[in-house]
Design a protein around this motif. Structure first.
Motif, PDB file in Angstrom:
ATOM      1  N   CYS A  31      41.733 -27.308 -56.403  1.00 33.33           N
ATOM      2  CA  CYS A  31      41.778 -26.592 -57.686  1.00 33.33           C
ATOM      3  C   CYS A  31      40.934 -25.333 -57.596  1.00 33.33           C
ATOM      4  O   CYS A  31      39.727 -25.389 -57.368  1.00 33.33           O
ATOM      5  CB  CYS A  31      41.270 -27.496 -58.807  1.00 33.33           C
ATOM      6  N   ASN A  32      41.563 -24.200 -57.783  1.00 35.00           N
ATOM      7  CA  ASN A  32      40.868 -22.927 -57.634  1.00 35.00           C
ATOM      8  C   ASN A  32      41.432 -21.921 -58.633  1.00 35.00           C
ATOM      9  O   ASN A  32      42.648 -21.752 -58.727  1.00 35.00           O
ATOM     10  CB  ASN A  32      41.024 -22.389 -56.209  1.00 35.00           C
ATOM     11  N   TYR A  33      40.569 -21.292 -59.382  1.00 38.88           N
ATOM     12  CA  TYR A  33      40.988 -20.281 -60.347  1.00 38.88           C
ATOM     13  C   TYR A  33      39.791 -19.415 -60.697  1.00 38.88           C
ATOM     14  O   TYR A  33      38.646 -19.753 -60.393  1.00 38.88           O
ATOM     15  CB  TYR A  33      41.556 -20.927 -61.613  1.00 38.88           C
ATOM     16  N   LYS A  34      40.064 -18.307 -61.337  1.00 39.19           N
ATOM     17  CA  LYS A  34      39.015 -17.439 -61.860  1.00 39.19           C
ATOM     18  C   LYS A  34      39.362 -17.105 -63.300  1.00 39.19           C
ATOM     19  O   LYS A  34      40.512 -16.808 -63.611  1.00 39.19           O
ATOM     20  CB  LYS A  34      38.893 -16.162 -61.019  1.00 39.19           C
ATOM     21  N   ALA A  35      38.374 -17.193 -64.174  1.00 37.01           N
ATOM     22  CA  ALA A  35      38.608 -16.937 -65.594  1.00 37.01           C
ATOM     23  C   ALA A  35      37.466 -16.099 -66.158  1.00 37.01           C
ATOM     24  O   ALA A  35      36.317 -16.223 -65.725  1.00 37.01           O
ATOM     25  CB  ALA A  35      38.712 -18.262 -66.351  1.00 37.01           C
ATOM     26  N   THR A  36      37.802 -15.264 -67.113  1.00 38.44           N
ATOM     27  CA  THR A  36      36.798 -14.428 -67.777  1.00 38.44           C
ATOM     28  C   THR A  36      36.978 -14.528 -69.283  1.00 38.44           C
ATOM     29  O   THR A  36      38.079 -14.313 -69.806  1.00 38.44           O
ATOM     30  CB  THR A  36      36.917 -12.955 -67.342  1.00 38.44           C
ATOM     31  N   SER A  37      35.916 -14.884 -69.978  1.00 33.51           N
ATOM     32  CA  SER A  37      35.928 -14.943 -71.446  1.00 33.51           C
ATOM     33  C   SER A  37      34.494 -14.889 -71.948  1.00 33.51           C
ATOM     34  O   SER A  37      33.558 -15.246 -71.217  1.00 33.51           O
ATOM     35  CB  SER A  37      36.623 -16.219 -71.943  1.00 33.51           C
ATOM     36  N   SER A  38      34.321 -14.432 -73.158  1.00 37.62           N
ATOM     37  CA  SER A  38      32.984 -14.339 -73.778  1.00 37.62           C
ATOM     38  C   SER A  38      31.998 -13.573 -72.903  1.00 37.62           C
ATOM     39  O   SER A  38      30.801 -13.858 -72.893  1.00 37.62           O
ATOM     40  CB  SER A  38      32.428 -15.740 -74.078  1.00 37.62           C
TER      41      SER A  38
END
Length: 222
Positions: free
Chosen positions: A89-96
């Motif tokens: 499981c690999n991802y990149k997320a940007t929030s806040s």
């Protein structure tokens, strides 16, 4: 020989098909996905979501990342939560204002990119059942955003619990510990704004293991 070639061709075709159908987590895990139609987003990002009997939508264990989606009566997304099904499981997320990578981001990294006024630490339980590992939540809620970001971190921070109880109710003996924790849980449940107290936040920062990596990532509409 022809049968071997045929088998290899079929296997290669299946591999290419699986790769082509891989879920696009990076594009999906954005605040822009909140408020959109579940079916549209599911098809667009190849998420494999299916409606669950208890409500909401989830994908299967066959996917590297477990995705859970909550929606309103119009099937518009109100909350997204993702956590690993396996080490792939690999991802990149940007929030806040925070960038998150589940393989490298630590709790301290998140805190270094936020203001103390915008965070709260919320216990998953106060009188936690023995041998059951429940997570706590680190929540970022900025006034300029229409959504919040939530990270699940290692739970049952007894020092944090004790500090809040003593500040709210005064000193107590160990004989009264479980009764006091029930009282604290009721108090915080009825008055969640109490988590915004600066002394509570500072104690949480002091007592949690900030080198740990969060267990999950979530965003939701306020």
């Amino acid at each position: 020989m022809n049968k071997q070639i045929l088998c290899l061709s079929l296997m290669l075709g299946l591999t290419l098909s699986t790769a082509a159908m891989a879920a696009d987590y990076n594009s999906f895990l954005s605040p822009n996905s909140l408020g959109k139609d579940v079916k549209t987003v599911n098809s667009q990002y190849k998420l494999g979501l299916k409606k669950q009997e208890g409500g909401g939508y989830s994908n299967s264990d066959a996917y590297d990342c477990s995705v859970n989606v909550e929606a309103n009566s119009r099937n518009l997304i109100t909350r997204i939560r993702v956590l690993p099904n396996n080490q792939k499981c690999n991802y990149k997320a940007t929030s806040s204002g925070v960038s998150f990578n589940p393989k490298s981001t630590k709790t301290v990294d998140i805190l270094n990119r936020t203001k103390i006024d915008d965070i709260t630490f919320i216990p998953g339980c106060f009188n936690c059942p023995s041998r059951i590992e429940l997570s706590d939540s680190l929540v970022i809620n900025r006034p300029q955003d229409k959504y919040y970001t939530e990270f699940e971190i290692q739970g049952y921070n007894r020092n944090y619990h004790d500090f809040m109880a003593k500040k709210l109710f005064g000193s107590f003996s160990q004989d009264d510990y479980y009764l006091m924790m029930d009282k604290l849980e009721e108090k915080m449940g009825n008055s969640p704004s109490s988590y915004d107290r600066k002394d509570f936040k500072l104690k949480a920062i002091q007592t949690y293991d900030l080198q740990q990596q969060p267990w999950s990532y979530a965003i939701g509409l306020k």
